[in-house]
Design a protein around this motif. Sequence first.
Motif, PDB file in Angstrom:
ATOM      1  N   LYS A   5       0.965  -0.999  -0.105  1.00  0.00           N
ATOM      2  CA  LYS A   5       0.157  -0.188  -0.036  1.00  0.00           C
ATOM      3  C   LYS A   5       0.794   1.138   0.047  1.00  0.00           C
ATOM      4  CE  LYS A   5      -3.415  -2.354   2.717  1.00  0.00           C
ATOM      5  NZ  LYS A   5      -3.877  -2.596   4.278  1.00  0.00           N
ATOM      6  N   ARG A   6       0.251   2.100  -0.319  1.00  0.00           N
ATOM      7  CA  ARG A   6       1.111   3.705  -0.291  1.00  0.00           C
ATOM      8  C   ARG A   6       1.466   4.007   1.257  1.00  0.00           C
ATOM      9  NH1 ARG A   6      -1.162   9.372  -2.574  1.00  0.00           N
ATOM     10  NH2 ARG A   6       0.747  10.431  -1.947  1.00  0.00           N
ATOM     11  N   LEU A   7       2.490   4.257   1.321  1.00  0.00           N
ATOM     12  CA  LEU A   7       3.074   4.654   2.805  1.00  0.00           C
ATOM     13  C   LEU A   7       2.453   5.936   3.373  1.00  0.00           C
ATOM     14  CD1 LEU A   7       6.644   3.289   2.259  1.00  0.00           C
ATOM     15  CD2 LEU A   7       5.124   2.269   3.514  1.00  0.00           C
ATOM     16  N   PRO A   8       2.198   6.069   4.688  1.00  0.00           N
ATOM     17  CA  PRO A   8       1.807   7.356   5.153  1.00  0.00           C
ATOM     18  C   PRO A   8       3.105   8.437   5.179  1.00  0.00           C
ATOM     19  CG  PRO A   8       1.822   5.318   6.896  1.00  0.00           C
ATOM     20  CD  PRO A   8       2.478   4.973   5.547  1.00  0.00           C
ATOM     21  N   GLY A   9       2.575   9.701   5.329  1.00  0.00           N
ATOM     22  CA  GLY A   9       3.268  10.925   4.972  1.00  0.00           C
ATOM     23  C   GLY A   9       4.279  11.061   5.888  1.00  0.00           C
ATOM     24  N   LEU A  10       3.730  10.589   7.561  1.00  0.00           N
ATOM     25  CA  LEU A  10       4.478  11.059   8.512  1.00  0.00           C
ATOM     26  C   LEU A  10       5.720  10.101   8.585  1.00  0.00           C
ATOM     27  CD1 LEU A  10       2.060  11.588  11.440  1.00  0.00           C
ATOM     28  CD2 LEU A  10       3.193  13.436  10.381  1.00  0.00           C
ATOM     29  N   VAL A  12       7.729   8.841  10.888  1.00  0.00           N
ATOM     30  CA  VAL A  12       7.581   7.676  11.775  1.00  0.00           C
ATOM     31  C   VAL A  12       6.728   6.674  11.453  1.00  0.00           C
ATOM     32  CG1 VAL A  12       5.866   8.767  13.594  1.00  0.00           C
ATOM     33  CG2 VAL A  12       7.791   6.928  14.360  1.00  0.00           C
ATOM     34  N   GLU A  13       5.514   7.169  10.726  1.00  0.00           N
ATOM     35  CA  GLU A  13       4.591   6.084  10.376  1.00  0.00           C
ATOM     36  C   GLU A  13       5.229   5.352   9.027  1.00  0.00           C
ATOM     37  OE1 GLU A  13       0.275   7.562  11.197  1.00  0.00           O
ATOM     38  OE2 GLU A  13       1.227   8.903  10.082  1.00  0.00           O
ATOM     39  N   ARG A  14       5.874   5.973   8.301  1.00  0.00           N
ATOM     40  CA  ARG A  14       6.487   5.635   7.211  1.00  0.00           C
ATOM     41  C   ARG A  14       7.370   4.288   7.594  1.00  0.00           C
ATOM     42  NH1 ARG A  14       6.781   7.802   1.992  1.00  0.00           N
ATOM     43  NH2 ARG A  14       8.263   6.563   0.580  1.00  0.00           N
ATOM     44  N   THR A  15       8.248   4.660   8.426  1.00  0.00           N
ATOM     45  CA  THR A  15       9.415   3.817   9.246  1.00  0.00           C
ATOM     46  C   THR A  15       8.634   2.519   9.395  1.00  0.00           C
ATOM     47  OG1 THR A  15      10.934   5.664   9.554  1.00  0.00           O
ATOM     48  CG2 THR A  15      11.173   3.335  10.423  1.00  0.00           C
ATOM     49  N   LEU A  16       7.478   2.807  10.191  1.00  0.00           N
ATOM     50  CA  LEU A  16       6.824   1.380  11.000  1.00  0.00           C
ATOM     51  C   LEU A  16       6.034   0.734   9.708  1.00  0.00           C
ATOM     52  CD1 LEU A  16       5.539   3.071  14.203  1.00  0.00           C
ATOM     53  CD2 LEU A  16       7.435   1.270  13.953  1.00  0.00           C
TER      54      LEU A  16
END
Length: 125
Positions: A5-10, A12-16
């Motif tokens: 899926k598309r990764l989140p923008g933040l 820390v959320e992207r890393t996770l």
Amino acid sequence: MKIIKRLPGLPVERTLGVLSGRWKAVILYVLLDGQQRTSELEKRVAGISQKVLIEQLRALEEHGMVSRQPVAGDPQGIEYLLTPLGESLRPILDSLIEWGSHHAKERNEVDRLLPCNAVIRDRTT
């Protein structure tokens, strides 16, 4: 075919998002030892099925963490290795291990921690 899926923008959320899942961090940790064939990874990571291993490797490849390379002299052979981006996770994985141990100590749950060799066989370092 996109499998993630598309990764989140933040950040820390992207890393996770990149590391999330039962096996991705374990696979990355094993690949810190160097390139390995799929069959070697399957033997080294206790409890992972070939199907799940392939799915996780494909997701990590799509995220740019690992690359696939053909094995010289073996038309069927494929080895996986960390990309420079994947290698850059080394200090992060080390910090996550350290923090996980710290968390267990703070919560009086050290007895619940598993040694690495319970999941990762034949660790070279």
